[in-house]
Design a protein around this motif. Structure first.
Motif, PDB file in Angstrom:
ATOM      1  N   HIS A 180      12.421   4.080 -20.667  1.00  0.00           N
ATOM      2  CA  HIS A 180      11.667   2.879 -20.288  1.00  0.00           C
ATOM      3  C   HIS A 180      10.317   3.255 -19.665  1.00  0.00           C
ATOM      4  N   TYR A 181      10.337   4.217 -18.727  1.00  0.00           N
ATOM      5  CA  TYR A 181       9.080   4.594 -18.066  1.00  0.00           C
ATOM      6  C   TYR A 181       8.158   5.395 -18.998  1.00  0.00           C
ATOM      7  N   MET A 182       8.773   6.101 -19.973  1.00  0.00           N
ATOM      8  CA  MET A 182       7.935   6.801 -20.969  1.00  0.00           C
ATOM      9  C   MET A 182       7.167   5.767 -21.775  1.00  0.00           C
ATOM     10  N   GLN A 183       7.887   4.738 -22.200  1.00  0.00           N
ATOM     11  CA  GLN A 183       7.229   3.694 -22.999  1.00  0.00           C
ATOM     12  C   GLN A 183       6.146   2.978 -22.205  1.00  0.00           C
ATOM     13  N   ALA A 184       6.355   2.905 -20.900  1.00  0.00           N
ATOM     14  CA  ALA A 184       5.354   2.244 -20.048  1.00  0.00           C
ATOM     15  C   ALA A 184       4.226   3.215 -19.683  1.00  0.00           C
ATOM     16  N   ASN A 235       0.797  -1.201   0.000  1.00  0.00           N
ATOM     17  CA  ASN A 235       0.000   0.000   0.000  1.00  0.00           C
ATOM     18  C   ASN A 235       0.845   1.275   0.000  1.00  0.00           C
ATOM     19  N   CYS A 236       1.896   1.289  -0.796  1.00  0.00           N
ATOM     20  CA  CYS A 236       2.792   2.446  -0.771  1.00  0.00           C
ATOM     21  C   CYS A 236       2.634   3.279  -2.038  1.00  0.00           C
ATOM     22  N   THR A 237       3.101   4.512  -1.978  1.00  0.00           N
ATOM     23  CA  THR A 237       3.163   5.359  -3.174  1.00  0.00           C
ATOM     24  C   THR A 237       4.604   5.831  -3.303  1.00  0.00           C
ATOM     25  N   VAL A 238       5.235   5.411  -4.386  1.00  0.00           N
ATOM     26  CA  VAL A 238       6.610   5.849  -4.642  1.00  0.00           C
ATOM     27  C   VAL A 238       6.633   6.593  -5.969  1.00  0.00           C
ATOM     28  N   VAL A 239       7.173   7.814  -5.943  1.00  0.00           N
ATOM     29  CA  VAL A 239       7.353   8.571  -7.184  1.00  0.00           C
ATOM     30  C   VAL A 239       8.857   8.748  -7.385  1.00  0.00           C
ATOM     31  N   PHE A 240       9.351   8.294  -8.522  1.00  0.00           N
ATOM     32  CA  PHE A 240      10.761   8.504  -8.849  1.00  0.00           C
ATOM     33  C   PHE A 240      10.904   9.897  -9.470  1.00  0.00           C
ATOM     34  N   VAL A 241      11.899  10.652  -8.971  1.00  0.00           N
ATOM     35  CA  VAL A 241      12.160  11.976  -9.548  1.00  0.00           C
ATOM     36  C   VAL A 241      13.496  11.908 -10.274  1.00  0.00           C
ATOM     37  N   LEU A 242      13.447  12.023 -11.586  1.00  0.00           N
ATOM     38  CA  LEU A 242      14.672  11.876 -12.385  1.00  0.00           C
ATOM     39  C   LEU A 242      14.963  13.141 -13.191  1.00  0.00           C
ATOM     40  N   LEU A 273       4.647   6.668 -10.296  1.00  0.00           N
ATOM     41  CA  LEU A 273       4.855   7.666 -11.350  1.00  0.00           C
ATOM     42  C   LEU A 273       6.341   8.041 -11.418  1.00  0.00           C
ATOM     43  N   VAL A 274       6.743   8.562 -12.587  1.00  0.00           N
ATOM     44  CA  VAL A 274       8.114   9.080 -12.722  1.00  0.00           C
ATOM     45  C   VAL A 274       8.007  10.513 -13.243  1.00  0.00           C
ATOM     46  N   ILE A 275       8.661  11.444 -12.538  1.00  0.00           N
ATOM     47  CA  ILE A 275       8.704  12.834 -13.022  1.00  0.00           C
ATOM     48  C   ILE A 275      10.116  13.067 -13.558  1.00  0.00           C
TER      49      ILE A 275
END
Ligand SMILES: Nc1ncnc2c1ncn2[C@@H]1O[C@H](COP(=O)(O)OP(=O)(O)O)[C@@H](O)[C@H]1O
Ligand SMILES: O=c1ccn([C@@H]2O[C@H](COP(=O)(O)OP(=O)(O)O)[C@@H](O)[C@H]2O)c(=O)[nH]1
Length: 363
Positions: free
Chosen positions: A315-319, A160-167, A266-268
């Motif tokens: 990779h995350y854009m394609q996903a 039940n977590c929310t992880v956002v990668f900031v790149l 999500l990835v920003i």
């Protein structure tokens, strides 16, 4: 009535021996005709009864060896009387030779392994004396020895977590924007770079030299170290909402994190060109005291970003999990876009990224 019958009974040994004989000594197939008619004395037909007309033409004179016997006949006789033939002798000889060779080579191997073991023991003793690290529990990389980190020793999986990668590239504003977002939207901000720098300065850290070298060289610190620091920080926080800034730096890091800890929501991606990034980093270097905010390290960091980290973004854009924000604009403008995304994130479907239009980054 005469019917031909094969006198040579096919057997494994006859086939084995045949090619070894010179061509002129090989037999032509000889037939021993026998009669199906009754014998002259009226007894029933027998395969041992040879018709007188053909008796002379037979290659084999039954049991009596004659002077005209070929080598093949002698070979046949030897088989019949279970005497050793040349191929059998050859087979036995090669078997014995192979056994002797096997015995010899295995004793050589045992000696070689003992020698290798002795050398390894000596090296291990020396490593232990020099570094105080047990060689079996440590790794050497680029001339640096550091303890092995086993993330499985401290398992930590978040439900039940929310992880956002900031790149984004070095100096893109990841840290600046993440700090503000975390505050407003109640996330825990974890900067992988900050965690590594903290570990580097922690008294007694066995990873200090290792981290120092990798950061200065603009290279990516071995993943086991970084993921351990991230997990520990996540555990300590007691939260389940994280902005993970500057991580993952490579595709395998992302895969491993998502598998072992928690999938990314999500990835920003903060995007600005190298000219903008370079001038920001050089400016930051005037006060940051960071070992990598100098032009040599900056160039190396750019190279590492393009080669290793940009594929993560792709990779995350394609996903369809990544939103790119033009971060070459002033801080507040960038933040305005970032906060629109986060405002919608809570209400978006858990498997979809929030539908927010953000201006494309200038190329
Ligand atoms: N949008 C911006 N415009 C101008 N300077 C910025 C902007 N965002 C960040 N900076 C500055 O650029 C430098 C790098 O920003 P930082 O957030 O540390 O980047 P990163 O974490 O991506 O390396 C810092 O000195 C920061 O104050
Ligand atoms: O997951 C990470 C994050 C950072 N670093 C190292 O830390 C340095 C600084 O990273 P940070 O994110 O603090 O700064 P940036 O280079 O993005 O400005 C990088 O160049 C890497 O050497 C790393 O190895 N793994």
């Amino acid at each position: 009535m005469l019917k031909p019958q094969l006198a040579i009974r096919p057997s494994f040994l006859t086939h084995l021996g045949r090619p070894l004989l010179p061509r002129h000594l090989r037999p032509t197939l000889a037939f021993t005709p026998y009669s199906t008619d009754r014998q002259p004395d009226g007894s029933p037909p027998s395969s041992s009864y040879v018709h007188p007309k053909v008796q002379k033409s037979s290659t084999y004179s039954q049991n009596q060896p004659s002077h005209s016997q070929t080598a093949w006949d002698r070979f046949q006789d030897r088989i019949k009387h279970r005497l050793p033939t040349f191929p059998a002798f050859l087979g036995a000889a090669s078997l014995i030779t192979s056994l002797i060779y096997l015995q010899y080579s295995s004793s050589q191997n045992v000696e070689r392994n003992r020698d290798q073991q002795r050398r390894m023991d000596a090296t291990k003793e020396k490593i232990y004396e020099d570094t105080g690290l047990h060689p079996d529990d440590s790794i050497e990389l680029h001339g640096l020895r550091f303890p092995k980190v086993k993330p499985e020793d401290s398992p930590f999986t978040l439900d039940n977590c929310t992880v956002v990668f900031v790149l984004g590239g070095p100096g893109a504003g990841k840290g600046t924007q993440s700090a503000r977002l975390a505050k407003e939207f109640n996330y825990v901000h974890l900067s992988a770079g900050d965690l590594l720098r903290e570990e580097q300065t922690r008294p007694g850290s066995p990873y200090a030299d290792l981290i120092n070298w990798f950061i200065r060289e603009g290279k990516i610190v071995p993943f086991e170290v970084t993921i351990t620091l991230l997990r520990e920080a996540m555990k300590r926080s007691g939260s389940n909402k994280f902005l993970v800034d500057g991580f993952p730096r490579t595709l395998p890091q992302g895969e491993e994190f998502e598998k072992a800890v928690c999938p990314a929501r999500l990835v920003i991606n903060f995007e600005a060109n190298e000219e903008v990034l370079e001038s920001r980093l050089l400016k930051r270097g005037e006060t940051s005291g960071r070992a990598d905010d100098n032009i040599e390290s900056i160039k190396k960091r750019f190279r590492t970003f393009v080669m290793s980290t940009y594929p993560v973004i792709t990779h995350y854009m394609q996903a369809d999990k990544c939103i790119t924000i033009d971060s070459s604009r002033p801080v507040d403008e960038v933040y305005a876009d970032a906060r629109r995304i986060f405002s919608k994130l809570e209400h978006a479907h858990p498997t979809e990224k929030p539908k927010v239009e953000v201006p494309a980054a200038a190329s």
